[in-house]
Write a protein that holds these residues in place. Structure first.
Motif, PDB file in Angstrom:
ATOM      1  N   ASN A   1      10.820  -8.138   0.582  1.00 34.66           N
ATOM      2  CA  ASN A   1      10.316  -6.852   0.135  1.00 34.66           C
ATOM      3  C   ASN A   1      10.259  -6.764  -1.378  1.00 34.66           C
ATOM      4  OD1 ASN A   1       9.311  -4.476   0.871  1.00 34.66           O
ATOM      5  ND2 ASN A   1      11.176  -3.670   1.793  1.00 34.66           N
TER       6      ASN A   1
ATOM      7  N   GLY B   1       0.806  -1.218   0.000  1.00 38.29           N
ATOM      8  CA  GLY B   1       0.000   0.000   0.000  1.00 38.29           C
ATOM      9  C   GLY B   1       0.840   1.270   0.000  1.00 38.29           C
TER      10      GLY B   1
ATOM     11  N   LYS C   1       3.319   2.072   2.690  1.00 40.77           N
ATOM     12  CA  LYS C   1       3.471   2.619   4.039  1.00 40.77           C
ATOM     13  C   LYS C   1       4.787   3.389   4.197  1.00 40.77           C
ATOM     14  CE  LYS C   1       2.430  -1.453   5.917  1.00 40.77           C
ATOM     15  NZ  LYS C   1       1.678  -2.056   4.801  1.00 40.77           N
TER      16      LYS C   1
HETATM   17  P1  ADP Z   1       4.193  -1.494   2.189  1.00 38.80           P
HETATM   18  O1  ADP Z   1       5.282  -1.184   3.167  1.00 38.80           O
HETATM   19  O2  ADP Z   1       2.908  -0.831   2.557  1.00 38.80           O
HETATM   20  O3  ADP Z   1       4.038  -2.938   1.895  1.00 38.80           O
HETATM   21  P2  ADP Z   1       5.937  -0.135   0.392  1.00 38.80           P
HETATM   22  O4  ADP Z   1       6.111   1.132   1.140  1.00 38.80           O
HETATM   23  O5  ADP Z   1       7.035  -1.123   0.416  1.00 38.80           O
HETATM   24  O6  ADP Z   1       4.575  -0.820   0.813  1.00 38.80           O
HETATM   25  O7  ADP Z   1       5.586   0.255  -1.118  1.00 38.80           O
HETATM   26  C1  ADP Z   1       5.339  -0.760  -2.070  1.00 38.80           C
HETATM   27  C2  ADP Z   1       5.835  -0.321  -3.436  1.00 38.80           C
HETATM   28  O8  ADP Z   1       5.020   0.734  -3.931  1.00 38.80           O
HETATM   29  C3  ADP Z   1       7.246   0.201  -3.427  1.00 38.80           C
HETATM   30  O9  ADP Z   1       7.909  -0.348  -4.547  1.00 38.80           O
HETATM   31  C4  ADP Z   1       7.093   1.700  -3.544  1.00 38.80           C
HETATM   32  O10 ADP Z   1       8.184   2.296  -4.203  1.00 38.80           O
HETATM   33  C5  ADP Z   1       5.822   1.821  -4.357  1.00 38.80           C
HETATM   34  N1  ADP Z   1       5.092   3.075  -4.079  1.00 38.80           N
HETATM   35  C6  ADP Z   1       4.794   3.588  -2.874  1.00 38.80           C
HETATM   36  N2  ADP Z   1       4.102   4.737  -2.996  1.00 38.80           N
HETATM   37  C7  ADP Z   1       3.943   4.960  -4.323  1.00 38.80           C
HETATM   38  C8  ADP Z   1       3.300   5.985  -5.108  1.00 38.80           C
HETATM   39  N3  ADP Z   1       2.688   7.015  -4.537  1.00 38.80           N
HETATM   40  N4  ADP Z   1       3.342   5.868  -6.443  1.00 38.80           N
HETATM   41  C9  ADP Z   1       3.970   4.822  -7.018  1.00 38.80           C
HETATM   42  N5  ADP Z   1       4.581   3.832  -6.354  1.00 38.80           N
HETATM   43  C10 ADP Z   1       4.573   3.889  -5.016  1.00 38.80           C
END
Ligand code: ADP
Ligand code: ZN
Length: 734
Positions: free
Chosen positions: A292, A42, A44
């Motif tokens: 990740n 998402g 985070k």
């Molecule tokens: P989570 O921790 O919630 O599982 P991440 O922070 O690891 O998610 O983000 C998942 C992926 O989405 C990453 O590759 C990140 O670079 C991408 N991402 C996050 N925010 C955006 C955004 N606003 N637009 C495009 N990609 C995004």
């Protein structure tokens, strides 16, 4: 002046926020303690990473996943964000050095394990500097009701007292209200500062197949995602070993992973998977925590998982990058008996709960009618509104009656003819689809009159049409390359314009939607070259390939052929630091390819819509919820009603409506927008002029320009009215 939106673009290379990211960031920047609940993938991380760059002092991130810290720090450094970690994997000397960097204020983000945070050494270090934010990642570890309780997490409460000026952000992907409540109570957060994103992962195609020829069902999936990463979960170690060796004999790039392997083998296998050296992981549920990897294209469950929660967590590892990903579960009642056998060894409450979990997943797997998303989301307390998601097996497998396929047959047959009856079905489909692949360009089939006239169907559907035309005797197929040519029957039929009936594959609906939502037409050959380049650079730096660039970034490069630094910055995921570090290499690679073939740069669709609303479907990041809310609003629902119906705040509704508008839709019912305004006509006029002058993309400059007279909600409303008035201008000109 930097703003969250400008950092999103300049540092991380993204144009728009994911749902709730902006809200969480604004809240943290306003120094309000916040809880953000978002599904895996998402986004985070940006919720604290962006504020960390706007705070003067340090942001500490508490995380139990020591194995992930290195990965996160590597990714941040590639983006040019100064960050470090302190944990037991560092040598005493490295540890000292890192502490020194922190003390000198050279670091914006510091990752620590909870037990590290609690040491007097670290507390003293933090005392000596300005600490602006404490981020608690995996915050469900605070709760005894979570699946991963960690007593050290409880003590973070004491640490917060010591740093009363630091705002606290708690993050988790565990949505059950019990756990949320526990986090709030422990950290003394108020409910108004809680942000819960939808757990619907739109890019996951979800399907359940009755277990049949299990190895065949596996191979079928692997062949759809050739050379792509995926995970196959099995119930037992034995099953893992058996399936992994079977796939290895079939020459798939595969490794096993389970608790029976020794530590070093497990680490080696996991590392190879993360670094794109091995594509497929066959694993027990021991695999996945602390992974990740964003480009996992499929997750298959070879056996039934024990609960919806673990199933959801496991499929959640697919498609973190937002690109389409496939989740396949193989189901048989025999698995239920097997799981029941294990449950029967338990006793009391534990046994009762395990049975309940099993029942829920069995009901889910056996349901052949309802959208898969409904029970999944329902489990997390969320109601999935749409009747049909068009992206699960149950929503896409309506019985397929015979359809009039004359037009498709004509297109296909004439394309075979135009290509001199020298090619197979795959190539003909590529021509119809307007593919820019190497073979099409080499034969100059992009100049045929049938080039690109078949984009309404997918390749798979064209192949299906071809098979039917063969069976019906319109085509014949010869030779080792399965070359197609027309039969007399075909020639006659074309002349007489006969109606041809056949079956339209139901993939149509899925693919059409997915195409609109996520896919860009890109050049596969260029993608492969760029991937290779990325791998070389990653190996040189000793980092996983996705640290350099994500798949999505490479896909966009292979679609738009950027040839200058400026156009490279338009590509998603390219920020300033990455441009400087990696830009030249990729630009050269793209240029070399394009020069040889006389290809030119293709303009990247711009998200900024100063005066021209985006054409429908282009750069469209509208979520299903956004669409539903936009449509309801057009049907006469007021903002007030929508707030109640969806339990979300005014500004969230306004954001949805704005996105709906940006996606190229019209907004009617704007009498209701008007009623939300308290701005005077003069102020309205002033805001319109400010949008003209400063662009409506970012509100902060407009807010400043108007001397903070109008609040952000008002500005959001005014921005929509501004865009609507321009939309009308454009229509009048047409
Ligand atoms: P989570 O921790 O919630 O599982 P991440 O922070 O690891 O998610 O983000 C998942 C992926 O989405 C990453 O590759 C990140 O670079 C991408 N991402 C996050 N925010 C955006 C955004 N606003 N637009 C495009 N990609 C995004
Ligand atoms: Zn569905």
């Amino acid at each position: 002046m930097s703003s969250p939106a400008s950092i999103l673009k300049e540092t991380f290379g993204y144009d728009t926020f994911r749902p709730l990211q902006n809200e969480v960031i604004e809240n943290v920047l306003a120094r309000k303690d916040s809880l953000a609940v978002m599904p895996t993938g998402g986004g985070k991380s940006l919720c604290y990473q962006i504020p960390s760059l706007l705070f003067e002092g340090l942001t500490v991130v508490v995380s139990p996943l020591i194995a992930l810290m290195k990965d996160q720090v590597e990714q941040l450094r590639a983006y040019g964000v100064p960050s470090l970690f302190l944990n037991s994997t560092l040598s005493p000397q490295e540890y000292q050095e890192n502490m020194e960097y922190v003390r000198n204020g050279e670091v914006k983000l510091l990752y620590v394990a909870p037990e590290t945070l609690l040491t007097s050494r670290i507390l003293a270090l933090l005392d000596s500097i300005q600490l602006d934010c404490i981020t608690i990642d995996e915050a469900h570890c605070i709760s005894e009701w979570g699946h991963d309780f960690r007593p050290e997490y409880r003590q973070i409460v004491e640490v917060r007292k010591r740093f009363p000026n630091a705002v606290c952000l708690a993050l988790t992907a565990t949505a059950t209200s019990r756990v949320r409540q526990d986090i709030r109570a422990t950290l003394k957060f108020s409910t108004t500062n809680e942000f819960v994103a939808s757990f619907n992962r739109e890019n996951l195609y979800i399907e359940v197949l009755p277990k049949g020829d299990t190895f065949g069902q596996t191979i079928d999936l692997l062949d759809r995602y050739k050379d792509q990463s995926g995970i196959i979960y099995c119930f037992s170690r034995k099953q893992v070993d058996e399936l992994a060796s079977y796939l290895a004999t079939k020459k798939y790039s595969v490794r096993p992973y389970h608790a029976g392997l020794d530590d070093s083998d497990r680490r080696k296998n996991q590392e190879a998977f993360i670094r794109d050296e091995v594509q497929i992981m066959v694993a027990t549920i021991a695999f996945g925590m602390g992974i990740n990897k964003p480009n996992v294209r499929f997750v298959m469950h070879f056996d039934l998982p024990k609960s919806i929660e673990s199933y959801y967590q496991e499929i959640g590892r697919a498609g973190r990058d937002g690109l389409p990903a496939h989740c396949r579960l193989l189901y048989s009642y025999a698995d239920v008996s097997k799981l029941n056998y294990f449950i029967d060894q338990k006793a009391g409450e534990e046994k009762r709960i395990a049975k309940q979990h099993l029942d829920a997943i069995v009901r889910y797997a056996e349901d052949e009618r309802n959208c898969r998303r409904k029970p999944l989301l329902n489990y997390f307390g969320e109601t999935y509104q749409a009747d049909n998601c068009s992206y699960c097996d149950n929503c896409t497998s309506a019985p397929t009656p015979l359809a009039d396929i004359t037009i498709y047959a004509q297109k296909f047959l004439s394309c075979v003819k135009r290509a001199d009856e020298k090619f197979g079905a795959g190539h003909i489909a590529d021509i119809l689809l307007g593919s820019k692949n190497e073979k099409v360009l080499r034969w100059e089939h992009n100049t045929l009159s049938t080039y690109g006239i078949g984009s309404e169907l997918t390749k798979k559907q064209w192949m299906h049409i071809a098979r039917q035309l063969l069976t019906m005797g319109y085509l014949k197929q010869e030779g080792e390359y399965h070359t197609l040519s027309l039969t007399v029957k075909a020639l006659e039929s074309l002349k007489k314009r006969e109606t041809i009936f056949g079956v339209m594959q139901e993939a149509k609906r899925i693919q059409k939607k997915s195409k609109k939502k996520f896919e860009v037409e890109y050049n596969n050959a260029v993608f492969a070259i760029l991937r290779q380049k990325r791998k070389e650079m990653a190996d040189e730096e000793g980092v996983p390939p996705y640290v350099i660039f994500s798949d999505r970034t490479l896909i966009e490069m292979a679609a738009y052929y950027p040839q200058s630094s400026k156009s490279l910055l338009d590509i998603a995921g390219v920020g300033q630091a990455k441009l400087e570090k990696y830009g030249d290499v990729f630009l050269e690679t793209i240029k070399a390819y394009c020069e040889k073939r006389g290809l030119h740069e293709i303009p990247h669709p711009q998200p900024t819509l100063a005066a021209s609303p985006a054409p429908k479907g282009k750069g469209n990041t509208l979520s299903a919820r956004g669409r539903i809310i936009g449509e309801a609003f057009n049907d006469g629902a007021s903002v007030q009603e929508l707030m109640q119906q969806y339990g979300i705040k005014t500004n969230t509704i306004l954001d949805y409506l704005y996105k709906y508008l940006l996606a190229g839709n019209e907004l009617r019912n704007n009498g209701d927008l008007q009623s939300l305004l308290s701005a005077s006509p003069d102020q309205q006029q002033a805001s319109f002029s400010a949008f003209d002058e400063l662009s409506p993309t970012y509100l902060k400059p407009v807010f400043d320009k108007l001397n903070s007279e109008l609040n952000y909600d008002e500005l959001k409303v005014l921005r929509m009215m501004y865009l609507i008035s321009h939309q009308n201008d454009n229509h009048n000109e047409e």
